[in-house]
Design a protein around this motif. Structure first.
Motif, short mmCIF file in Angstrom:
data_model
loop_
_atom_site.label_atom_id
_atom_site.label_comp_id
_atom_site.label_asym_id
_atom_site.label_seq_id
_atom_site.Cartn_x
_atom_site.Cartn_y
_atom_site.Cartn_z
N ASN A 189 -2.17 2.02 -13.16
CA ASN A 189 -0.79 2.35 -12.34
C ASN A 189 -0.96 3.49 -11.62
OD1 ASN A 189 -0.88 3.23 -15.41
ND2 ASN A 189 0.71 4.47 -14.55
N THR A 190 -0.13 3.83 -10.90
CA THR A 190 0.07 4.99 -10.03
C THR A 190 0.33 6.15 -11.13
OG1 THR A 190 0.93 3.95 -8.07
CG2 THR A 190 1.14 6.16 -8.09
N GLN A 191 -0.57 7.25 -11.12
CA GLN A 191 -0.19 8.21 -12.04
C GLN A 191 0.71 9.38 -11.36
OE1 GLN A 191 -4.37 7.55 -13.44
NE2 GLN A 191 -3.52 8.58 -15.02
N MET A 192 0.46 9.67 -10.12
CA MET A 192 0.93 10.69 -9.52
C MET A 192 1.22 10.58 -7.91
SD MET A 192 0.09 14.51 -9.73
CE MET A 192 -1.47 14.78 -8.83
N GLY A 193 2.33 11.15 -7.35
CA GLY A 193 2.57 11.00 -6.05
C GLY A 193 3.20 12.38 -5.38
N TRP A 194 2.78 11.97 -4.18
CA TRP A 194 3.44 13.36 -3.18
C TRP A 194 4.39 12.77 -2.27
CZ3 TRP A 194 -1.75 13.38 -4.86
CH2 TRP A 194 -1.99 14.49 -5.25
N GLY A 195 5.50 13.33 -1.94
CA GLY A 195 6.40 12.54 -1.05
C GLY A 195 6.03 13.53 0.10
N PHE A 212 -4.58 6.01 -3.14
CA PHE A 212 -6.34 6.29 -3.17
C PHE A 212 -6.48 6.73 -4.67
CE2 PHE A 212 -4.03 10.18 -1.98
CZ PHE A 212 -4.44 11.29 -2.91
N LEU A 213 -7.73 6.42 -4.98
CA LEU A 213 -8.15 7.11 -6.20
C LEU A 213 -8.80 8.56 -6.22
CD1 LEU A 213 -10.18 3.85 -7.54
CD2 LEU A 213 -7.82 4.44 -7.77
N ASP A 214 -8.56 9.24 -7.10
CA ASP A 214 -9.47 10.58 -7.33
C ASP A 214 -10.83 10.33 -7.81
OD1 ASP A 214 -9.07 10.53 -10.02
OD2 ASP A 214 -7.81 12.37 -10.08
N ASN A 228 -0.93 8.68 -5.08
CA ASN A 228 -0.05 8.05 -3.78
C ASN A 228 0.50 9.01 -2.95
OD1 ASN A 228 3.11 7.49 -3.66
ND2 ASN A 228 2.10 5.79 -3.14
N ILE A 229 0.71 8.71 -1.75
CA ILE A 229 1.60 9.45 -1.15
C ILE A 229 2.58 8.79 -0.35
CG2 ILE A 229 -0.24 11.29 -0.22
CD1 ILE A 229 -0.59 9.80 2.33
N SER A 230 3.84 9.15 -0.41
CA SER A 230 4.88 8.11 0.40
C SER A 230 6.01 8.98 0.94
CB SER A 230 5.63 7.38 -0.83
OG SER A 230 6.18 8.35 -1.63
N SER A 231 6.56 8.25 1.99
CA SER A 231 7.80 8.95 2.55
C SER A 231 8.93 8.90 1.80
CB SER A 231 7.91 8.18 3.80
OG SER A 231 8.29 6.77 3.76
N MET A 232 9.17 8.14 0.79
CA MET A 232 10.19 7.94 -0.11
C MET A 232 10.26 9.09 -1.20
SD MET A 232 9.36 4.90 -2.65
CE MET A 232 7.51 4.35 -2.60
N PRO A 233 11.54 9.61 -1.26
CA PRO A 233 11.38 10.71 -2.34
C PRO A 233 10.77 10.40 -3.67
CG PRO A 233 13.67 10.12 -1.91
CD PRO A 233 12.52 9.05 -1.11
N VAL A 234 9.82 11.50 -4.40
CA VAL A 234 9.61 11.27 -5.58
C VAL A 234 10.02 12.19 -6.51
CG1 VAL A 234 7.14 10.48 -4.83
CG2 VAL A 234 7.53 12.72 -5.00
#
Length: 128
Positions: free
Chosen positions: A63-69, A113-115, A122-128
């Motif tokens: 699963n997605t473990q971390m994301g940047w808005g 993406f995978l590290d 993840n990067i997303s335009s939605m607030p995280v």
């Protein structure tokens, strides 16, 4: 209680040196602090941070473990690709990427993406 406290993500790394190189060379991040030699803390925007620690369990989560808005997903994807980041492609109910970017109804755009350790980021335009 916790609702007013800062949150810190915690990510596993099988090889902390390889992970440090990935985060430096691919994402442009340097640790702000090293704890006990193999625990790295990275500061990001608005007082957020994440800890990278060495463990053999790295890369096992699906699963997605971390994301940047971010404000512009397409621009970030282009810049990260220029640094060698490879984006995942998905084609499943409710999530289909085109050129590595998904547009989600009412939630903006996202890209995954995978590290170097197999963690899904993840990067997303939605607030995280």
């Amino acid at each position: 209680m916790l609702k007013d406290s800062q949150v810190m993500a915690v990510l596993p790394a099988k090889d902390i040196d390889r992970a440090r190189e990935f985060y430096r060379d691919k994402l442009g991040l340097e640790p702000s602090q090293t704890i006990e030699g193999d625990n790295l803390i990275y500061q990001c925007g608005n007082g957020t941070a994440f800890l990278l620690y060495q463990t053999d369990n790295a890369g096992t989560a699906k699963n997605t473990q971390m994301g940047w808005g971010v404000t512009d997903v397409e621009k970030e994807v282009e810049e990260l690709r220029g640094r060698g980041v490879v984006f995942e492609d998905y084609d499943m109910p409710g999530l289909k990427t085109e050129n590595g970017i998904a547009t989600m109804e009412g939630m903006g755009q996202g890209a995954w993406f995978l590290d170097s350790e197999g963690n899904i980021l993840n990067i997303s335009s939605m607030p995280v």
